[in-house]
Design an enzyme around this catalytic site. Structure first.
Site, PDB file in Angstrom:
ATOM      1  N   GLY A   1      39.321  16.907  -4.525  1.00 61.93           N
ATOM      2  CA  GLY A   1      39.448  16.122  -5.751  1.00 61.93           C
ATOM      3  C   GLY A   1      39.588  17.055  -6.947  1.00 61.93           C
ATOM      4  O   GLY A   1      40.085  18.181  -6.831  1.00 61.93           O
ATOM      5  N   PHE A   2      39.134  16.578  -8.103  1.00 59.72           N
ATOM      6  CA  PHE A   2      39.338  17.367  -9.329  1.00 59.72           C
ATOM      7  C   PHE A   2      38.591  18.703  -9.287  1.00 59.72           C
ATOM      8  O   PHE A   2      39.178  19.751  -9.568  1.00 59.72           O
ATOM      9  CB  PHE A   2      38.901  16.548 -10.551  1.00 59.72           C
ATOM     10  CG  PHE A   2      39.901  15.491 -10.908  1.00 59.72           C
ATOM     11  CD1 PHE A   2      41.103  15.828 -11.513  1.00 59.72           C
ATOM     12  CD2 PHE A   2      39.656  14.161 -10.614  1.00 59.72           C
ATOM     13  CE1 PHE A   2      42.035  14.856 -11.842  1.00 59.72           C
ATOM     14  CE2 PHE A   2      40.586  13.177 -10.933  1.00 59.72           C
ATOM     15  CZ  PHE A   2      41.778  13.520 -11.538  1.00 59.72           C
TER      16      PHE A   2
ATOM     17  N   ARG B   1      23.414  10.481 -12.221  1.00 58.66           N
ATOM     18  CA  ARG B   1      23.651  11.354 -11.065  1.00 58.66           C
ATOM     19  C   ARG B   1      22.845  10.858  -9.876  1.00 58.66           C
ATOM     20  O   ARG B   1      23.256  10.983  -8.732  1.00 58.66           O
ATOM     21  CB  ARG B   1      23.199  12.783 -11.396  1.00 58.66           C
ATOM     22  CG  ARG B   1      24.107  13.521 -12.316  1.00 58.66           C
ATOM     23  CD  ARG B   1      23.755  15.000 -12.329  1.00 58.66           C
ATOM     24  NE  ARG B   1      24.579  15.683 -13.298  1.00 58.66           N
ATOM     25  CZ  ARG B   1      24.255  15.822 -14.576  1.00 58.66           C
ATOM     26  NH1 ARG B   1      23.119  15.335 -15.018  1.00 58.66           N
ATOM     27  NH2 ARG B   1      25.058  16.461 -15.398  1.00 58.66           N
TER      28      ARG B   1
ATOM     29  N   ASN C   1      26.961  16.022  -6.464  1.00 55.56           N
ATOM     30  CA  ASN C   1      25.749  15.478  -7.094  1.00 55.56           C
ATOM     31  C   ASN C   1      25.118  14.366  -6.271  1.00 55.56           C
ATOM     32  O   ASN C   1      25.827  13.705  -5.512  1.00 55.56           O
ATOM     33  CB  ASN C   1      26.110  14.911  -8.479  1.00 55.56           C
ATOM     34  CG  ASN C   1      26.115  15.991  -9.538  1.00 55.56           C
ATOM     35  OD1 ASN C   1      25.252  16.856  -9.540  1.00 55.56           O
ATOM     36  ND2 ASN C   1      27.085  15.935 -10.438  1.00 55.56           N
TER      37      ASN C   1
ATOM     38  N   ARG D   1      28.066  25.429 -20.987  1.00 52.66           N
ATOM     39  CA  ARG D   1      28.178  24.371 -22.007  1.00 52.66           C
ATOM     40  C   ARG D   1      27.352  24.746 -23.233  1.00 52.66           C
ATOM     41  O   ARG D   1      27.835  24.667 -24.366  1.00 52.66           O
ATOM     42  CB  ARG D   1      27.691  23.027 -21.425  1.00 52.66           C
ATOM     43  CG  ARG D   1      28.709  22.418 -20.495  1.00 52.66           C
ATOM     44  CD  ARG D   1      28.259  21.080 -19.936  1.00 52.66           C
ATOM     45  NE  ARG D   1      29.354  20.483 -19.186  1.00 52.66           N
ATOM     46  CZ  ARG D   1      29.202  19.715 -18.112  1.00 52.66           C
ATOM     47  NH1 ARG D   1      27.999  19.436 -17.653  1.00 52.66           N
ATOM     48  NH2 ARG D   1      30.254  19.213 -17.511  1.00 52.66           N
TER      49      ARG D   1
ATOM     50  N   HIS E   1      19.490  19.736 -12.103  1.00 50.60           N
ATOM     51  CA  HIS E   1      20.750  19.394 -12.784  1.00 50.60           C
ATOM     52  C   HIS E   1      20.709  17.915 -13.128  1.00 50.60           C
ATOM     53  O   HIS E   1      21.447  17.107 -12.602  1.00 50.60           O
ATOM     54  CB  HIS E   1      21.919  19.708 -11.848  1.00 50.60           C
ATOM     55  CG  HIS E   1      23.260  19.510 -12.485  1.00 50.60           C
ATOM     56  ND1 HIS E   1      23.595  20.081 -13.685  1.00 50.60           N
ATOM     57  CD2 HIS E   1      24.351  18.833 -12.066  1.00 50.60           C
ATOM     58  CE1 HIS E   1      24.848  19.745 -13.980  1.00 50.60           C
ATOM     59  NE2 HIS E   1      25.328  18.980 -13.013  1.00 50.60           N
TER      60      HIS E   1
HETATM   61  P1  NAD Z   1      36.748  13.517  -6.990  1.00 48.82           P
HETATM   62  O1  NAD Z   1      36.545  12.085  -6.714  1.00 48.82           O
HETATM   63  O2  NAD Z   1      37.911  13.945  -7.803  1.00 48.82           O
HETATM   64  O3  NAD Z   1      36.834  14.310  -5.616  1.00 48.82           O
HETATM   65  C1  NAD Z   1      36.002  14.065  -4.543  1.00 48.82           C
HETATM   66  C2  NAD Z   1      36.862  14.226  -3.305  1.00 48.82           C
HETATM   67  O4  NAD Z   1      36.005  14.206  -2.164  1.00 48.82           O
HETATM   68  C3  NAD Z   1      37.894  13.090  -3.115  1.00 48.82           C
HETATM   69  O5  NAD Z   1      39.191  13.647  -3.055  1.00 48.82           O
HETATM   70  C4  NAD Z   1      37.481  12.452  -1.794  1.00 48.82           C
HETATM   71  O6  NAD Z   1      38.589  11.999  -1.037  1.00 48.82           O
HETATM   72  C5  NAD Z   1      36.771  13.619  -1.119  1.00 48.82           C
HETATM   73  N1  NAD Z   1      35.908  13.261  -0.008  1.00 48.82           N
HETATM   74  C6  NAD Z   1      35.107  12.165   0.122  1.00 48.82           C
HETATM   75  N2  NAD Z   1      34.471  12.223   1.311  1.00 48.82           N
HETATM   76  C7  NAD Z   1      34.876  13.372   1.923  1.00 48.82           C
HETATM   77  C8  NAD Z   1      34.580  14.010   3.155  1.00 48.82           C
HETATM   78  N3  NAD Z   1      33.706  13.465   4.037  1.00 48.82           N
HETATM   79  N4  NAD Z   1      35.188  15.187   3.458  1.00 48.82           N
HETATM   80  C9  NAD Z   1      36.079  15.744   2.596  1.00 48.82           C
HETATM   81  N5  NAD Z   1      36.385  15.187   1.405  1.00 48.82           N
HETATM   82  C10 NAD Z   1      35.797  14.026   1.086  1.00 48.82           C
HETATM   83  O7  NAD Z   1      35.379  14.058  -7.638  1.00 48.82           O
HETATM   84  P2  NAD Z   1      35.164  15.425  -8.442  1.00 48.82           P
HETATM   85  O8  NAD Z   1      35.308  15.182  -9.875  1.00 48.82           O
HETATM   86  O9  NAD Z   1      35.954  16.497  -7.777  1.00 48.82           O
HETATM   87  O10 NAD Z   1      33.598  15.663  -8.175  1.00 48.82           O
HETATM   88  C11 NAD Z   1      33.142  16.006  -6.884  1.00 48.82           C
HETATM   89  C12 NAD Z   1      31.622  16.058  -6.830  1.00 48.82           C
HETATM   90  O11 NAD Z   1      31.156  17.129  -7.629  1.00 48.82           O
HETATM   91  C13 NAD Z   1      30.912  14.805  -7.371  1.00 48.82           C
HETATM   92  O12 NAD Z   1      29.768  14.533  -6.604  1.00 48.82           O
HETATM   93  C14 NAD Z   1      30.510  15.226  -8.778  1.00 48.82           C
HETATM   94  O13 NAD Z   1      29.437  14.470  -9.281  1.00 48.82           O
HETATM   95  C15 NAD Z   1      30.132  16.653  -8.512  1.00 48.82           C
HETATM   96  N6  NAD Z   1      30.069  17.538  -9.674  1.00 48.82           N
HETATM   97  C16 NAD Z   1      29.010  18.385  -9.738  1.00 48.82           C
HETATM   98  C17 NAD Z   1      28.901  19.273 -10.788  1.00 48.82           C
HETATM   99  C18 NAD Z   1      27.730  20.214 -10.841  1.00 48.82           C
HETATM  100  O14 NAD Z   1      27.435  20.759 -11.891  1.00 48.82           O
HETATM  101  N7  NAD Z   1      27.044  20.473  -9.751  1.00 48.82           N
HETATM  102  C19 NAD Z   1      29.875  19.274 -11.803  1.00 48.82           C
HETATM  103  C20 NAD Z   1      30.957  18.410 -11.689  1.00 48.82           C
HETATM  104  C21 NAD Z   1      31.052  17.539 -10.610  1.00 48.82           C
END
Ligand code: NAD
Length: 312
Positions: A11-12, A92, A124, A155, A179
């Protein structure tokens, strides 16, 4: 031979992390997602940018929807970003149960094929998901690390640099704790060119920066409306991967499994650690004032609550 980094979840956050590592030529990258086609398409797109950047790293994208992780074998680092991001109004912590099953299936699959890898958790709620990964992988605690503090500190540094109109390179911020909304920005240990922050800004400005840092994730969620931050999160993961693969012994705030440090036992909490080839090579304990320790305890109580819900 180049190092190999698998990024699970395209994903992103995952795709921008893979892109940063690939473009810098830091390691060959395998990007995985349960989606069909998308990870392969993103990897091909990255590979086609390599002649422009002059990167010799390879990018591969695979779908693991059918449970096949073979191409991730022998990764030096596995970054796990798979799961559901926060939506507006969602904490979260609401993500807890939704992401537990996702992390379980991934960790069980990747550790079989990369038994010596270092796991960097991003999904998260971060501290609880790192705990899940540690338990299920049965890896030593040095090889399971959560990414949060580098992002939260970046940040805070960005806000400090903007407030003082100084270079971001002059600012060092330290954000500890879980976090979550009660993370602990340590003002006393945050400096601008070595000068502690309280010597440069009045208390109300410092308090406003601390408050904005704590809500930094939500501020972006509210603006984006359909997802959460990914440029700074992927930059934070990149810094950790770079420190490990180059054995930098770099001190960064990361979520580490504490066993008595800071008076906390059996929990992942953000603390300063030394990152090198072996993963977390040292947990740095700094002396906290009573109010800082109270804030850290409050933050760790929130993490403990989640871990208890999961029965870990
Ligand atoms: P997103 O929705 O863009 O991407 C998540 C991806 O995971 C999707 O493409 C989905 O298809 C994929 N996915 C789901 N189940 C899966 C599996 N079993 N195997 C492989 N891929 C799978 O979300 P994002 O913006 O990339 O965020 C991802 C995670 O990171 C979220 O939980 C977000 O809260 C977390 N995050 C954490 C921090 C931090 O500081 N720790 C910062 C930003 C985002």
């Amino acid at each position: 031979m180049r190092n190999k980094v698998t990024v699970v979840g395209g994903g992103f956050v995952g795709s921008t992390t893979a892109q940063r590592i690939h473009d810098a030529g830091l390691a060959d990258v395998v990007l995985t997602d349960i989606l069909e086609g998308a990870p392969a398409g993103k990897a091909l797109d990255m590979a086609e940018s390599a002649p422009i950047f002059g990167s010799n790293a390879h990018a591969t994208g695979i779908s693991t929807g059918g449970g096949d992780y073979k191409q991730t074998a022998n990764s030096d680092i596995v970054v796990i970003t798979a799961g559901f991001p926060r939506k507006p109004g969602m904490s979260r912590d609401d993500l807890l149960k939704a992401n537990y099953d996702v992390i379980k299936s991934i960790v069980e699959a990747v550790v079989k094929l990369s038994p010596n890898a270092i796991l960097i958790m991003v999904t998260n709620p971060l501290d609880a998901m790192a705990h899940v990964a540690l338990q299920l992988s049965k890896f030593p605690k040095a090889r399971v690390i959560g990414m949060a503090g580098v992002l939260d500190s970046a940040r805070m540094s960005a806000f400090v640099a903007a407030e003082l109109n100084v270079s971001v390179e002059n600012v060092t911020s330290f954000v500890l704790g879980g976090h979550g909304d009660d993370m602990v920005p340590l003002v006393r240990y945050s400096t601008v060119a070595g000068i502690p922050l309280p010597a440069l800004l009045p208390k109300e400005k410092v308090d406003a920066i601390v408050n904005r840092t704590r809500k930094g994730g939500a501020e972006i969620v509210n603006l984006l409306k359909t997802g959460s931050a990914y440029y700074a999160p992927s930059a934070a993961v990149f810094e950790m991967v770079d420190a490990i693969l180059k054995d930098k012994k770099k001190i960064l705030p990361c979520a580490a499994f504490l066993e008595g440090e800071y008076g906390i036992n059996g929990l992942f909490i953000g603390v300063p650690v030394k990152l090198g080839a072996k993963g977390i090579e040292q947990i740095i304990e700094v002396k906290l004032e009573a109010d800082e320790k109270a804030a850290l305890d409050k933050s760790s109580a929130s993490v403990r609550e989640l871990v208890t819900i999961l029965g870990l």
